[in-house]
Each structure stands twice: as C-alpha cells, then as structure tokens.
Design an enzyme around this catalytic site. Sequence first.
Site, short mmCIF file in Angstrom:
data_model
loop_
_atom_site.label_atom_id
_atom_site.label_comp_id
_atom_site.label_asym_id
_atom_site.label_seq_id
_atom_site.Cartn_x
_atom_site.Cartn_y
_atom_site.Cartn_z
N GLU A 82 57.06 23.57 41.19
CA GLU A 82 55.82 22.85 41.43
C GLU A 82 55.53 21.90 40.28
OE1 GLU A 82 52.24 25.57 41.32
OE2 GLU A 82 53.79 27.02 41.81
N CYS A 135 54.89 29.24 44.06
CA CYS A 135 55.77 30.07 43.22
C CYS A 135 56.99 30.63 43.95
CB CYS A 135 54.97 31.20 42.59
SG CYS A 135 53.71 30.59 41.46
N HIS A 175 57.41 38.82 42.20
CA HIS A 175 56.74 37.70 41.55
C HIS A 175 55.71 38.28 40.58
CE1 HIS A 175 54.81 34.04 40.61
NE2 HIS A 175 53.67 34.37 41.20
N LYS A 227 49.81 43.09 35.87
CA LYS A 227 49.08 44.03 36.72
C LYS A 227 49.54 44.00 38.18
CE LYS A 227 44.57 43.70 36.01
NZ LYS A 227 43.20 43.28 36.31
#
Lengths: 132, 354
Positions: free
Chosen positions: B87, B119, B242, B247
């Site tokens: 991107e 992504c 990804h 977290k």
Amino acid sequence: MEISRHWRLAKQRYALVGEVCPNCEHKIFPPRDICPDCGEEAQDLYQFSGRGEVYSYTQVQQAPTGFEEYAPYTVALIKLEEGPMLTAQLTDMGKRPVSIGMPVEMVTRKLRSDGERGMLIYGYKFRPAIAS
Amino acid sequence: MPEDKLLRPNRDVGIIGYGAYIPRYRLPASEVARIWKGENFKGPPGEKAVAGLDEDVITMSIEASRNALARAAIDPTEIRAVWVGSESHPYAVKPTSTVVAEAIGAVPNTLAADWQFACKAGTEAMQAAIGFVGSGMAEVALSVGMDKAQGRPGGALEYTAGAGGAAYLIGTADRSLVTIEASYSFTTDTPDFFRRANEKYPEHGERFTGEPAYFKHVTAAADEIMQSSGLKAEDFAFAVFHQPNAKFPTRVARSLGFIPEQLKPGLLVPMIGNTYAGSALVGLTAILDIARPDERILMVSYGSGAGSDSFIFKTTENLIHRRELAPATLEYISRRTEIDYATYARYRGKLVSK
C-alpha cells in the site's frame, strides 16, 4: 528531463551488469564494449557479484543539485572483487565509521528523484556486508 | 464443485525460494509516546523498523527478491510473473514490479503487476502465483509483500507502522523447499481502514477494526482451511497471522487452539512493527529460517476492506541447506540502529524545507 539517459543505464545501475572480454577474460565496469586491457571487442554481458571493499572515501557535506536531502553522505571508491573500481555512495552505515578495506556489498537504492513530478532514479550503492 | 471451499491448483506447487528484507533503523514506541503524549506517558511496548532515506517499496522488494532467488538457485529468466503487493508503491502510475523485474533480471518475458489489498496485497499475489504455476501457465512466479507503512503523526497507527516484507518464488512441488497443501480466501465489504486517493495517511475505524474486521475474517479463513483439511491446531508446528499489534494475533491464535510456542517464532511485530502487506509474510520467513523438515505451518493474512487468505505449508528436506544461501530474518532484525523521532521525521519525509 533525462529519461532516455536513465533508461539506457538501468541494467548497469540496478544490478551491476558489466562486460567480460572474450579474449582475456578481463571484467569490465562500466561496460564500454572495448577491453581496456587487451583492446579487443568485448560485449559479452557479465553479472558482477556486488562484493568488494572500500578503497578510499570522502564525506560530502555540500551536495550537488538533486542530492541535497541526503547530505551528509559518504562517497567511496569501491574495489570490486572481480577487479574494477567504481565510485558509489555508501548507505546503511548506521553509526559505524567508514574504513579503508571495509568489506561492502551492492544494494539497489533510490539515488534521487527528478523533482516532485519527475521519475525516481534507482541505482547501486554499497553497504557494510551482512554476515552470511 | 467439491464440498469444501479450498482453492485447488491443477498440479501441486510450493515455495522454491524465499527472502526477507527489514531496514536497519528502529524507532521505539516509547519515543513516539514521548513526542505526542509526554515524558511520563507509558506507551505501548516494542519498536518498529524504519526505512532509510534512500529506501522504498521498490528497493526493499529488490533485496527480498534477490534473497529468494539466491535460495531458489534458478535463472531469473525462468520467472514468468513478478507481482508486488503493497500500500506504499512509490509511483501512483508506473508499476513497482517493472523496476523489480528489471533489477533481478526477469525481463522481458514476464508479467509484471502491482497488487493492492491493504495488508493482504502480498498474500493475494501469492494466491495468484499458486494459480499461475498450478495451472501450468508458468513454471515460476514471484510474489512479494512489502510496505513502508503510513501512519498519521500522533495517531494510533504511528506506534507500529513499520517497514519491510518478504518475497516468495512459487514453483512446482517437486523442487520446493516448502509445499503448499491448501489455500483459501475469505472476503467481505468491511470498511475498517482505508486511504482515499491522493491522501497521505489512512483512516481507521478505531474499535471497529477488531471484531467485525480482523477477528471475523482471520477466524473464518483459518476455520475453513483447517476443517476442510481435517487438521487441528496440534497438527501444526507453527502458526503466523497478520500482526497489526501483538494483541490481535495472540488472541486469535488462542481462540483457534494454538499455544504461544507455535506463534512466537513468527510474531515479529514487537521488533519491527506492522509491516502492512509484508506482515504475515515476513513472519513466515522467520519460521522457515528455523523449521525442521516435515513440519506444518498455518499462515493467515488480513487485509482491511476486508479479507483474509489462509495457507497450509509443509516443509521439506530441501529447506535445510537452501536457507543458508541468504541472510536470515533475524540477521536483518539484529542489524539495528536506534533513531529518535526527529531522525524518523526526516527519514519518512515528514520535514519540508521548501
């Protein structure tokens, strides 16, 4: 606008493609079609390994037009392992000092852009060799 | 139509070469917090990789692709497609892939195209390469996921928006370092994160980026491929997802039944940040650097907009000696120069002097 010139030099600039003399096997960079060693015609392409060492260097503080945003930077004479010597910027030095004899390797990096709207120009630079 | 939804090539394919690239500069998240929140604010942990002044998606893709070529030990003219997912393509119009193809010696008998899907642009290119080789149209195709990620100064993304990625040469299974056992894609229209044309920085939907976006798509893509293949979490040696932060992948891995040991080798986000289109793919290179033969790996990407690609890989004996032919992912990570916010602002072109 120098588009045609940059386009013509792309192979040698992106990937260190030079020539080898079919007569004496002398490796030639930049390509010049005549062997500087024996004077024979030499147009066979040769892919250099990109490995070499710093032969000498200097720091550029007052950069020429187009390179201002990169200053200060180091320009070095690089002795390629196949023999030829060339001039190139050093990059990715981090906080390491440059030294004569330092092993370096070729990387393809952005050299400059032709203004805000112009083409991006890429070519070889050298950085300290990564271990493996 | 088969019962399951897996994508099936006509012949078996695999990864015949892989290569990582991570630039050397590091910006600690605490330094971003110092500038925008004050000295005493406890920001998120970790740091991110920052590209140098002379680096962009073109230069980083060239280096990762050269590493992949070194491991594959093939003539670059065998490559019939050069596909770069990102991107942050340097040009709006003029394919990144044309410069990469020229630099690695793959021109002129090749397709070249740039992919974009936030992504997951890199894994999208990998799916296409599986199809391109799997159909018999080509023997070798190159897919790259690489980014010099954008995050608005002071915004939540700036703590992790990193730089780096990986390149994969896809070829027939008989000469692979890693075979591809299955792949699947799951896509919906979910506007969790986007960047409008000519805008410098992306917008994101705060909490909306979690449940209806990342977790829904990653979980669906993982569930489908595991169920259709008859595999459970314990059948895998490693899993990589990804990783926009630590977290999200940690939570989704736990919910799918994976334990931290399966996740940890590919979880690079605390060290290099979120490399957007490179994120899951560079996690996979770190796993391939240490995996043993006959080990299964699950990879699930996520791209905002939104979708996930899932893959099941199995390592072969060939991986062990071939991987020594190019620098390991951790070698790039350990090549580290810490910078402050001012240097970062300069390197990212955020300072304007005229």
